[in-house]
Design a protein around this motif. Structure first.
Motif, mmCIF file in Angstrom:
data_model
loop_
_atom_site.group_PDB
_atom_site.id
_atom_site.type_symbol
_atom_site.label_atom_id
_atom_site.label_comp_id
_atom_site.label_asym_id
_atom_site.label_seq_id
_atom_site.Cartn_x
_atom_site.Cartn_y
_atom_site.Cartn_z
ATOM 1 N N ILE A 80 6.495 2.491 6.702
ATOM 2 C CA ILE A 80 7.532 3.458 7.216
ATOM 3 C C ILE A 80 6.575 4.544 6.635
ATOM 4 O O ILE A 80 6.129 4.722 5.491
ATOM 5 C CB ILE A 80 8.723 3.509 6.747
ATOM 6 C CG1 ILE A 80 9.616 4.481 7.294
ATOM 7 C CG2 ILE A 80 9.090 3.239 5.355
ATOM 8 C CD1 ILE A 80 10.855 4.144 7.567
ATOM 9 N N GLY A 81 6.540 5.783 7.459
ATOM 10 C CA GLY A 81 5.831 6.822 6.889
ATOM 11 C C GLY A 81 6.746 8.059 7.000
ATOM 12 O O GLY A 81 7.846 8.239 7.854
ATOM 13 N N TYR A 82 6.620 9.110 6.162
ATOM 14 C CA TYR A 82 7.790 10.242 5.817
ATOM 15 C C TYR A 82 6.707 11.397 6.037
ATOM 16 O O TYR A 82 5.850 11.486 4.934
ATOM 17 C CB TYR A 82 8.345 10.268 4.695
ATOM 18 C CG TYR A 82 9.586 11.314 4.708
ATOM 19 C CD1 TYR A 82 10.484 11.041 5.314
ATOM 20 C CD2 TYR A 82 9.182 12.329 3.845
ATOM 21 C CE1 TYR A 82 11.645 12.101 5.432
ATOM 22 C CE2 TYR A 82 10.491 13.260 3.592
ATOM 23 C CZ TYR A 82 11.553 13.083 4.334
ATOM 24 O OH TYR A 82 12.486 14.106 4.208
ATOM 25 N N GLU A 90 2.180 13.861 3.867
ATOM 26 C CA GLU A 90 2.628 12.621 4.506
ATOM 27 C C GLU A 90 2.365 11.393 3.238
ATOM 28 O O GLU A 90 1.707 11.700 2.496
ATOM 29 C CB GLU A 90 1.917 12.169 5.637
ATOM 30 C CG GLU A 90 2.373 10.821 6.160
ATOM 31 C CD GLU A 90 1.397 10.092 7.207
ATOM 32 O OE1 GLU A 90 1.717 9.152 7.463
ATOM 33 O OE2 GLU A 90 0.490 10.663 7.335
ATOM 34 N N VAL A 91 3.517 10.812 3.270
ATOM 35 C CA VAL A 91 3.667 9.585 2.069
ATOM 36 C C VAL A 91 3.784 8.157 3.134
ATOM 37 O O VAL A 91 4.952 8.580 3.900
ATOM 38 C CB VAL A 91 4.679 9.803 1.199
ATOM 39 C CG1 VAL A 91 4.941 8.625 0.341
ATOM 40 C CG2 VAL A 91 4.429 10.905 0.369
ATOM 41 N N GLN A 92 3.207 7.254 2.903
ATOM 42 C CA GLN A 92 3.087 6.209 3.910
ATOM 43 C C GLN A 92 3.304 4.935 2.836
ATOM 44 O O GLN A 92 2.484 4.674 2.219
ATOM 45 C CB GLN A 92 2.118 6.027 4.748
ATOM 46 C CG GLN A 92 2.218 4.783 5.681
ATOM 47 C CD GLN A 92 1.320 4.867 6.902
ATOM 48 O OE1 GLN A 92 0.785 6.007 7.061
ATOM 49 N NE2 GLN A 92 1.127 4.022 7.446
ATOM 50 N N LEU A 93 4.403 4.163 3.126
ATOM 51 C CA LEU A 93 4.600 2.737 2.329
ATOM 52 C C LEU A 93 4.362 1.716 3.260
ATOM 53 O O LEU A 93 4.971 1.429 4.285
ATOM 54 C CB LEU A 93 6.061 2.695 1.591
ATOM 55 C CG LEU A 93 5.957 1.432 0.809
ATOM 56 C CD1 LEU A 93 5.196 1.382 -0.263
ATOM 57 C CD2 LEU A 93 7.409 1.332 0.268
ATOM 58 N N ASN A 108 0.946 -1.228 0.036
ATOM 59 C CA ASN A 108 0.112 0.115 0.110
ATOM 60 C C ASN A 108 0.800 1.324 -0.136
ATOM 61 O O ASN A 108 1.767 1.373 0.894
ATOM 62 C CB ASN A 108 -0.941 0.002 1.065
ATOM 63 C CG ASN A 108 -1.839 -1.009 1.239
ATOM 64 O OD1 ASN A 108 -2.328 -1.633 0.327
ATOM 65 N ND2 ASN A 108 -2.186 -1.453 2.338
ATOM 66 N N LEU A 109 0.412 2.262 -0.808
ATOM 67 C CA LEU A 109 1.164 3.552 -0.771
ATOM 68 C C LEU A 109 0.137 4.668 -0.775
ATOM 69 O O LEU A 109 -0.750 4.663 -1.340
ATOM 70 C CB LEU A 109 2.059 3.668 -2.148
ATOM 71 C CG LEU A 109 2.723 5.074 -2.367
ATOM 72 C CD1 LEU A 109 3.773 5.106 -1.303
ATOM 73 C CD2 LEU A 109 3.130 5.197 -3.816
#
Length: 74
Positions: A50-52, A27-30, A8-9
């Motif tokens: 992990i999220g950024y 936010e971007v989360q993978l 999931n992205l």
């Protein structure tokens, strides 16, 4: 069956206007996840990733993400 079967992205943009202190973040989360597809009834869902986060005032944040839940498929 593998431990993780889905990738999931997610990307989001948000703002907080609590007491006129406006905070905007992006936010971007993978995540790697396990979802049960095609099985009727109650299924267990989990993911790890992990999220950024790009916040304007606080700088950037790199954070772990863990999700656990139940999904009911009819």
């Amino acid at each position: 069956m593998s431990v993780f079967d889905t990738i999931n992205l997610e990307a989001s943009i948000g703002s907080n206007n609590f007491k006129r202190d406006i905070t905007k973040c992006k936010e971007v989360q993978l995540d790697l996840a396990s979802e049960s597809d095609g099985y009727n009834g109650l299924n267990f869902y989990y993911s790890a990733g992990i999220g950024y986060s790009f916040e304007n005032r606080s700088g950037t944040l790199l954070m772990p993400s863990i999700k656990l839940g139940l999904i009911y498929i009819f």
